[in-house]
Design an enzyme around this catalytic site. Structure first.
Site, PDB file in Angstrom:
ATOM      1  N   ARG A 207      13.373  -1.650   1.805  1.00  0.00           N
ATOM      2  CA  ARG A 207      13.381  -0.650   0.727  1.00  0.00           C
ATOM      3  C   ARG A 207      14.805  -0.427   0.224  1.00  0.00           C
ATOM      4  O   ARG A 207      15.038  -0.237  -0.960  1.00  0.00           O
ATOM      5  CB  ARG A 207      12.753   0.651   1.232  1.00  0.00           C
ATOM      6  CG  ARG A 207      11.244   0.558   1.434  1.00  0.00           C
ATOM      7  CD  ARG A 207      10.613   1.900   1.734  1.00  0.00           C
ATOM      8  NE  ARG A 207      10.603   2.239   3.135  1.00  0.00           N
ATOM      9  CZ  ARG A 207       9.577   2.069   3.959  1.00  0.00           C
ATOM     10  NH1 ARG A 207       8.462   1.500   3.508  1.00  0.00           N
ATOM     11  NH2 ARG A 207       9.642   2.436   5.232  1.00  0.00           N
ATOM     12  N   ASP A 246      -2.327   2.352  -6.727  1.00  0.00           N
ATOM     13  CA  ASP A 246      -3.028   2.187  -5.450  1.00  0.00           C
ATOM     14  C   ASP A 246      -4.496   2.506  -5.674  1.00  0.00           C
ATOM     15  O   ASP A 246      -4.832   3.352  -6.510  1.00  0.00           O
ATOM     16  CB  ASP A 246      -2.443   3.092  -4.372  1.00  0.00           C
ATOM     17  CG  ASP A 246      -2.764   2.598  -2.965  1.00  0.00           C
ATOM     18  OD1 ASP A 246      -1.875   1.994  -2.338  1.00  0.00           O
ATOM     19  OD2 ASP A 246      -3.907   2.801  -2.501  1.00  0.00           O
ATOM     20  N   ALA A 274      -5.537  -2.957  -7.506  1.00  0.00           N
ATOM     21  CA  ALA A 274      -4.318  -3.627  -7.983  1.00  0.00           C
ATOM     22  C   ALA A 274      -4.618  -5.003  -8.570  1.00  0.00           C
ATOM     23  O   ALA A 274      -3.961  -5.429  -9.531  1.00  0.00           O
ATOM     24  CB  ALA A 274      -3.304  -3.737  -6.854  1.00  0.00           C
ATOM     25  N   ASP A 294       3.214  -5.232  -2.552  1.00  0.00           N
ATOM     26  CA  ASP A 294       3.308  -5.099  -1.088  1.00  0.00           C
ATOM     27  C   ASP A 294       1.944  -4.695  -0.554  1.00  0.00           C
ATOM     28  O   ASP A 294       1.721  -3.541  -0.182  1.00  0.00           O
ATOM     29  CB  ASP A 294       4.379  -4.053  -0.736  1.00  0.00           C
ATOM     30  CG  ASP A 294       4.487  -3.817   0.764  1.00  0.00           C
ATOM     31  OD1 ASP A 294       4.161  -4.744   1.534  1.00  0.00           O
ATOM     32  OD2 ASP A 294       4.890  -2.706   1.167  1.00  0.00           O
ATOM     33  N   CYS A 334       2.234  -8.666   5.307  1.00  0.00           N
ATOM     34  CA  CYS A 334       2.295  -8.205   6.701  1.00  0.00           C
ATOM     35  C   CYS A 334       1.213  -8.871   7.541  1.00  0.00           C
ATOM     36  O   CYS A 334       0.864  -8.387   8.617  1.00  0.00           O
ATOM     37  CB  CYS A 334       2.183  -6.687   6.777  1.00  0.00           C
ATOM     38  SG  CYS A 334       0.675  -6.010   6.057  1.00  0.00           S
TER      39      CYS A 334
END
Length: 392
Positions: A207, A246, A274, A294, A334
């Site tokens: 970030r 979101d 998204a 992300d 992730c």
């Protein structure tokens, strides 16, 4: 002490520093034991390799706590917790909120502790740690002296260990919403119902890494914003306008509260899928100076990788199309099961299809409070890249 003797023909992962021993790697067990007990581990030549806790219900039958022939007691846990916290204080001076204990990487397999100011959130994911809860509690109280400790043992993996799911205050009491600060940005963290343990500390340094690319004229699109961490950093670095997207109304509501907490008024909030939003914006010809994607993990297993790569390419392809010529594209994954080389190859394929040329400016993984064992590739789950985008 019960002895676990390993097979001769096995990968020497334990000797390399990997703390997991699978059922298939065990030749025999000598002595009586109860699930959760500490056992000694030997190779086929009866050479001592380490001590760990055993659980025959788990595929990982033993998780190693130490490679030394030492006693596992309360003092052992206090010292491990003290060393884990000392590392964070060394790497992130004056840190007040971070991942304080990161399981295997801090030589405490099955234990995760996040520190939110004076409140700790603990997740115990293995039987061997569960039966030593009191030692862990004493270690946490000794090292951190918290006002409250909250258990987030509401994870399915506990059931695989023969444990029940649970959550609630373990020590003390306090509000379940805690205000923290990271990179100069304030956040409201929901330790009771927030995802995982409430906040994703692993992107702290990432970030901060976007700062050089934000100017007073920057427009920024943050997709999968969750509680707004990247968009809040963008706003704090001086972006002119930020759009936060979101699918979760709760996440957007929290992002809005976080923006208000920091005094940011230049944010547009969008509750939308998204994937659809990116595609619609491409069709409408919209563009931003900086675009961030992300998403949550798309591949929860090795079998899901192929489908996940399709999803990643979709959002990266359309995300790249929304970046102004010479602008910045920021992307992350992730999913542990998606390797770095696979992820980069997907980004390149998306760039080709979007008719873009990319210049890599930054590549990294998880932050300082998420160390990783070199022998345990499972720690290399986070992939984060910043690219300069040029049309062709």
């Amino acid at each position: 002490m019960t002895k676990v003797i390993l097979e001769r023909k096995r990968k020497k992962r334990l000797e390399q520093g990997h703390p997991w021993i699978y059922q298939s790697e065990v030749n025999r067990i000598e002595g009586e034991y109860q699930p959760g007990d500490i056992v000694d581990v030997y190779n086929h030549q009866m050479h001592f390799l380490g001590k760990g806790y055993i659980n025959p219900r788990s595929q990982m039958i033993v998780r190693v706590l130490t490679y030394k022939d030492e006693e596992i007691n309360e003092e052992f846990f206090v010292n491990k917790i003290k060393k884990a916290w000392g590392l964070r204080q060394l790497l992130i001076p004056e840190v007040r909120s971070c991942r304080a204990i990161y399981g295997e990487a801090d030589f405490l397999p099955g234990l995760v502790v996040d520190k939110y100011e004076d409140t700790l959130v603990v997740q115990i994911m293995a039987l061997g740690m569960e039966v030593r809860k009191e030692w862990i509690l004493q270690g946490l109280l000794t090292v951190f002296k918290p006002k409250a400790i909250y258990l987030r043992n509401d994870v399915y993996v506990r059931e695989l260990e023969g444990l029940e799911q649970e959550k609630g205050f373990w020590y003390g009491e306090g509000p379940t919403e805690v205000e923290i600060e990271e990179n100069g940005v304030k956040y409201i963290v929901d330790i009771k119902d927030g995802q995982k343990t409430g906040f994703f500390f692993d992107q702290r340094e990432n970030r901060a890494a976007i700062q050089p690319f934000i100017t007073p004229d920057t427009t920024l699109l943050d997709c999968f914003t969750h509680t707004g961490s990247f968009m809040l950093n963008g706003a704090s670095y001086g972006a002119k306008h930020v759009t936060a997207v979101d699918i979760s109304e709760h996440a957007i509501d929290t992002a809005r509260r976080n923006a208000e907490l920091n005094g940011f008024t230049n944010v547009e909030y969008v509750v939308a899928n998204a994937f659809d939003y990116l595609r619609d914006c491409v069709n409408e010809g919209k563009q931003w100076d900086v675009v961030i994607v992300d998403p949550p993990a798309f591949a929860k297993s090795a079998h899901a990788v192929r489908k996940a790569m399709g999803g990643y390419k979709d959002i990266n392809l359309n995300g790249l199309k929304l970046v102004k010529d010479g602008g910045i594209f920021i992307t992350a994954s992730c999913s542990f099961h998606v390797r770095s080389d696979q992820f980069k190859e997907m980004i390149q394929d998306a760039a080709v299809d979007a008719r873009k040329v990319l210049r890599e400016l930054h590549w990294s993984g998880a932050g300082y409070d998420h160390p990783k064992l070199l022998a345990a590739e499972e720690g290399s789950y986070l992939k984060f890249g910043i690219y300069e985008v040029h049309s062709r």
